[in-house]
Enzyme design. Sequence first.
Site, PDB file in Angstrom:
ATOM      1  N   GLY A 119       0.836  -1.183   0.000  1.00  0.00           N
ATOM      2  CA  GLY A 119       0.000   0.000   0.000  1.00  0.00           C
ATOM      3  C   GLY A 119       0.871   1.232   0.000  1.00  0.00           C
TER       4      GLY A 119
ATOM      5  CE1 TYR B 102      -0.429  -0.259   3.844  1.00  0.00           C
ATOM      6  CE2 TYR B 102       1.648  -1.352   4.347  1.00  0.00           C
ATOM      7  CZ  TYR B 102       0.318  -1.414   3.969  1.00  0.00           C
ATOM      8  OH  TYR B 102      -0.255  -2.627   3.709  1.00  0.00           O
TER       9      TYR B 102
ATOM     10  CE  LYS C 119       7.243  -3.870  -2.463  1.00  0.00           C
ATOM     11  NZ  LYS C 119       8.255  -4.591  -3.276  1.00  0.00           N
TER      12      LYS C 119
ATOM     13  CG  ASP D  59      -8.845   4.801   7.586  1.00  0.00           C
ATOM     14  OD1 ASP D  59      -9.747   5.161   6.802  1.00  0.00           O
ATOM     15  OD2 ASP D  59      -7.746   4.370   7.205  1.00  0.00           O
TER      16      ASP D  59
END
Length: 955
Positions: free
Chosen positions: A641, A643, A645, A756
């Site tokens: 993503g 951010y 892996k 979130d």
Amino acid sequence: MGVRVLVILLVFLLGESIGDAATNPYDFSAIKGLMSDWQNTPPNWVGIDPCGNGWDGIGCKNSRITSITLSSMGLTGSLPGDIGQLSELQILDLSYNKGLTGSLPLQIGNLVKLTNLLLVGCGLYGPIPDSIGSLQNLVFLSLNSNGFSGLIPPTVGNLSRLYWLDLADNQLTGSIPVSSGSNPGLDMLLHTKHFHFGQNRLSGTIPSQLFSSEMHLIHVLFDNNQLTGSIPSTLGLVQSLEVVRFDTNFLSSAVPGNLNNLTSVQELLLSNNRLTGPFPNLAGMNALNYLDLSNNSFDATDFPAWIPTVQSLTTLTLEHTQVQGVLPVILFSIFSLQSVVLKNNNLNGTLDIGTSRSNQLQLIDLQTNLIDSFKHSTGVYSVVVILVDNPVCQETGAAGQSYCTVPQTNTSSYSTPPNSCIPAVCNSNQTSSPNCKCSHPYTGTLVFRAPSFSGLGNLTYFEKLASSMMISFQSYQLPVDSISLSDPRKDSYNYLKLNLAVFPSGGVRFNWTGINSIGFVLSNQTYKPSQLFGPFYFLGDQYMNFDVPTTSKKSSNIGVIIGAAAGGFVLLLLLALVGVYAFRQKKRAEKATEQSNPFVNWDPNKSDGSIPQLKGARWFSLQELKKYTNNFSDANEIGSGGYGKVYRGTLPTGNFVAIKRAQQGSMQGGVEFKNEIELLSRVHHKNLVSLVGFCLEQGEKLLVYEFLPNGTLKDSLSGKSGIRMDWARRLKVAIGAARGLAYLHELANPPIIHRDIKSTNILLDDHLNAKVADFGLSKPMGDGERGHVTTQVKGTMGYLDPEYYMTQQLTEKSDVYSFGVLMLELLTARRPIERGRYIVREVRVLINKDKDLYNLQGILDPAIGLGTSLKGLERFVELAMRCAEESGADRPTMGEVVKEIENIMVFAGLNPKAESATTSASYEEASKGYATHPYRNEDFFEYSGGFPPSRIEPQ
């Protein structure tokens, strides 16, 4: 007093030379003040360092005393004003100490950080001081079962964070205080859920101002007082109510018609008053289990036709209410009905209980009516019918009929049976447990104020209660081997009482820490019984810890005096050495910090965050994590993503972990990294993903989680995981995610807003149980932020609360909105925003309650099981739309969401307490591979401010 001052000086100056003291000297001085007033303090209360030496019942943080929990200790004495010196105290639990007498000191108001004040079942008396209104952080206030007198302090209305208010079973008098001008009152407690004021001497009328539509009350208990006047119609505005008791007062006038709007009320007791007017129509109360309107003066009326339509009824008690006419046979076919008590009325004609009556029906008591015949099936029938003082019992030959006699009261002799073993033969000081072990149990009485059932013969109720208590104790890792319940009975207040015995594991007796922990779980209402039993309290007995020697207070005081004298002797010498000592202590502290804190070399400027406050998370070296992942090989990559892996790692134990490795310039910076470590290392719940550890080394930021093999909820809804998500599984996912969120909002301290919630952050374990994940954006609600916190808007498009976006004011209701969107995603398997269509708006436009499945067939996910029975789907849709209301004030709390989903599951024939099933072939196949994974995030798109969101709310 001179000795006390010298003790403080000694703690400051002697430091390491006297037990390496850690406790703040002023806190220790306050504890000594308590000890001087108390007898039977724990045996290990010796020395001058409660924090460093681990005194039983004393909790500390950074050398400050933050909790005192001493339930069932047998404490005697009073509560002195010294308690007010403990400025960092958050929890005070002295419950079940009957020998603790005297008044509550004014200095209690100095404890401004107090969140839990629990003094249940003590011997305290006198007025409750007005200073209690200064405890702005108070969440639990339990002063029930004492001898407090005087007025309810109006200042209680200042306690805006209060959740639980229990002043029952005292001798309080006067009227119910409400606000006026600048004067506070109970009507200001908009977020309080529990008003428990039964068994007092309150008088005057019930102010209409006391209730409003803005309140979140679920329990209103004013039974057994001296209240007069009418029931205010404003009571009908509190839509969240579940239990209402105003029985045994002097209330008059008619029952307000709008009580019919309280569709969540399960127990309604208005008996033993002077209510008049027409018999109330409560047909809208479709959740009603227990109805008691006895002993009032309603207008004479035929038996109300609406009563048989309330299919949830277990108990109907209308003694002396002037009902007349013939009882309809359909009444007795209500599936859940257990008892019908209609004594002293004018019912006539034939009593026909039918052949399709409820198999739960135990009692029909129609004494002193005008029944002239009884129609029933021949042979033995299990229902106890009492027709004494009716014409049918005056006929020839009726004297021999069982229904023409009043049977003896049948008290249940239930006791938890042995668990497939033979009870042990124990000595006089011990008892055989259900597991047939001799030990010293912790005992007391459980009191349920409004159970939803009446029959005590259904032993399944008590077996389930014992099981749920045991599960609760185990979940908090308490040293409990088994529990026993016995002697269920109803008292004169219509309360259900049971004897409770809790047996220790790993020995024949509890230590004091175990007793304090069990006592706190019960006094703090941490244990939640099922709605079947309703609100409860516990009265613990003094625990007799045999074979543990007591400590002489006199010798302890002598020791302090001797130590003080010795300290005075060396005082001048120590003053000369203070400089050297302070320098040495500083160097020692720096060395200890470097050894214990792996973040000591963290550079806040480079990593965008300060040093995390760790609470138990394990630190891994980078070398270890490389080894576990085969040097972060591509073969072990399971997700990615913005951010970075995620890799699957294998620990030396053989267990899998998921390792999230942030890349340079990732969207998750130092603040988010620190935030997730701090939050996950201190919150623990079966529906929250667990943090195993972390690594911060050589510029790398890595988080290590438990490995969850069944991917994200999004993967399952999209079909990527191969798991078949039918209606039952979607409900179980919803309840799991809701429970995780409710824990963050209502049980975490401080409360946490996730910020979130989305389908990619709901993970599924190997049994398809849902766990909430990714706490990088989460926000703890600090002191003074209980209502809201103003902060930069962050979240994911489509799930983001429009009210939060517009005002930048974050509340728990922002998570509720996101959860509502998630519920709609569960129904449709569609993204919140798909091809320019916003799911909330689309459902709102399509919904038609007059059509099957609310006219949503066209957008429901076919995999949900269209064409099969989707029981509860309409209620699920309604709940989702309530969660997605534009105004946060119109949304339910997550605790309320949990309860409603549980009700939906029961309605759908599912057990909300059961774990998810794992029997489908698709699930079996998916569980063997790692192609999909909970940490895969292909649509990573978070809104962090700085640009206008697209279609953030319906147009």
